[in-house]
Design an enzyme around this catalytic site. Structure first.
Site, PDB file in Angstrom:
ATOM      1  N   HIS A 113       0.832  -1.214   0.000  1.00 18.49           N
ATOM      2  CA  HIS A 113       0.000   0.000   0.000  1.00 18.49           C
ATOM      3  C   HIS A 113       0.868   1.266   0.000  1.00 18.49           C
ATOM      4  O   HIS A 113       0.379   2.341  -0.314  1.00 18.49           O
ATOM      5  CB  HIS A 113      -0.888  -0.015   1.249  1.00 18.49           C
ATOM      6  CG  HIS A 113      -2.301   0.439   1.021  1.00 18.49           C
ATOM      7  ND1 HIS A 113      -2.926   0.440  -0.202  1.00 18.49           N
ATOM      8  CD2 HIS A 113      -3.230   0.894   1.906  1.00 18.49           C
ATOM      9  CE1 HIS A 113      -4.163   0.881  -0.064  1.00 18.49           C
ATOM     10  NE2 HIS A 113      -4.381   1.167   1.195  1.00 18.49           N
ATOM     11  N   ASN A 162      -6.553   6.381   4.142  1.00 24.16           N
ATOM     12  CA  ASN A 162      -7.976   6.671   3.948  1.00 24.16           C
ATOM     13  C   ASN A 162      -8.336   8.122   4.241  1.00 24.16           C
ATOM     14  O   ASN A 162      -9.447   8.551   3.942  1.00 24.16           O
ATOM     15  CB  ASN A 162      -8.824   5.763   4.837  1.00 24.16           C
ATOM     16  CG  ASN A 162      -8.648   4.297   4.498  1.00 24.16           C
ATOM     17  OD1 ASN A 162      -7.931   3.938   3.571  1.00 24.16           O
ATOM     18  ND2 ASN A 162      -9.298   3.448   5.259  1.00 24.16           N
ATOM     19  N   ASP A 176      -0.769   2.580  -5.277  1.00 23.90           N
ATOM     20  CA  ASP A 176      -0.815   1.152  -5.584  1.00 23.90           C
ATOM     21  C   ASP A 176      -2.092   0.844  -6.352  1.00 23.90           C
ATOM     22  O   ASP A 176      -3.118   1.481  -6.150  1.00 23.90           O
ATOM     23  CB  ASP A 176      -0.745   0.338  -4.287  1.00 23.90           C
ATOM     24  CG  ASP A 176      -1.875   0.668  -3.320  1.00 23.90           C
ATOM     25  OD1 ASP A 176      -2.036   1.858  -2.971  1.00 23.90           O
ATOM     26  OD2 ASP A 176      -2.611  -0.253  -2.920  1.00 23.90           O
ATOM     27  N   ASN A 225      -9.421   3.562  -1.149  1.00 24.07           N
ATOM     28  CA  ASN A 225      -9.939   4.562  -0.207  1.00 24.07           C
ATOM     29  C   ASN A 225      -9.105   5.836  -0.152  1.00 24.07           C
ATOM     30  O   ASN A 225      -9.630   6.904   0.163  1.00 24.07           O
ATOM     31  CB  ASN A 225     -10.088   3.945   1.176  1.00 24.07           C
ATOM     32  CG  ASN A 225     -11.234   2.958   1.233  1.00 24.07           C
ATOM     33  OD1 ASN A 225     -12.248   3.127   0.556  1.00 24.07           O
ATOM     34  ND2 ASN A 225     -11.071   1.906   2.004  1.00 24.07           N
TER      35      ASN A 225
END
Length: 194
Positions: A23, A72, A97, A118
Site C-alpha cells: 500500500h 484513507n 498502488d 480509499n
C-alpha cells in the site's frame, strides 16, 4: 505559485510499521523522485512531509508530498497543500498502488473513479476527481486472500528483487507527465514494451 508547478503526492500509511507494505508503493516511488532532485522532506503545516525541487534546470517545479495521515484520510492534507501552493487539481499527480494492474506495471490516467481505493476516494471527495494518477501495479492477492490484507503486507522476496525497477519506472513516468504532458506520457508508458 507559478503555473509550471506540480503537486506530486505519494500515497501510503505513516510510520515504519507500514513502510515496506504494498500500500506504500506510492511513497516509495516518491522517495526515488526526491533522491533524483536532491531534495529532503520536511514537515509542513498541511499534515504532510514535503520536498521541493526541479527535475532539471528550467523545468517545472515539483512539490513532493507524503500525507502524514493514514491512507484513507489523504484528502485533507492534499486539499490543504493545493490551497497553500495555489494550485488546482489539474496540477496534482497522485502515485498509488493499483490492484487491477499486474505487479511491475505502470499506467497513467487522468480523472475517473477510485476503483475501491480509499485513498483516492478521499482525495476525490476533497479535491475533485480530475487529477492525474500514476497507477503502480501490485497485482491481485493470491487465492482467496482479502485485498485489504494483501495491500497491508510486505512484497514477496521475488517482488522485492524487482521493486527497484518498478519504483524507477513510476518515477520516470511521473517525470514524463511533467515534461511531456499526459497524452505523450501515456503513449510512451502504455505502448507494448520490448
Amino acid at each position: 505559485m507559478s503555473a509550471d508547478a506540480w503537486l506530486v503526492v505519494g500515497l501510503g500509511n505513516p510510520g515504519p510499521d507500514y513502510a515496506a507494505h504494498r500500500h506504500n508503493v506510492g511513497q516509495m516511488a516518491l522517495d526515488v523522485l526526491a533522491e533524483r532532485i536532491g531534495a529532503g522532506f520536511r514537515l509542513h503545516k498541511a499534515r504532510a512531509a514535503v520536498a521541493e525541487g526541479r527535475i532539471a534546470p528550467g523545468a517545472a517545479k515539483i512539490i513532493l508530498a507524503k500525507p502524514a495521515s493514514f491512507m484513507n484520510l489523504s484528502g485533507g492534507p492534499v486539499a490543504a497543500l493545493l490551497k497553500f501552493y495555489s494550485l488546482d487539481a489539474s496540477r496534482l499527480i497522485v502515485l498509488h498502488d493499483e490492484l487491477d494492474l499486474p505487479f511491475d506495471t505502470v499506467r497513467l490516467k487522468q480523472g475517473g473513479g477510485h476503483g475501491g481505493h480509499n485513498g483516492l476516494r478521499d482525495i476525490s471527495a476533497a479535491a475533485g476527481p480530475d487529477y492525474t494518477r500514476v497507477r503502480i501495479g501490485i497485482g491481485r492477492p493470491p487465492g482467496r486472500q482479502d485485498a485489504a490484507d494483501f495491500v497491508l503486507k510486505p512484497f514477496s522476496s521475488t517482488e522485492r528483487a524487482a521493486l527497484p525497477n518498478l519504483l524507477a519506472d513510476a518515477a520516470d513516468a511521473t517525470e514524463d507527465l511533467v515534461t511531456l504532458g499526459l497524452l505523450d506520457a501515456q503513449q510512451k508508458w502504455h505502448a507494448p514494451r520490448a
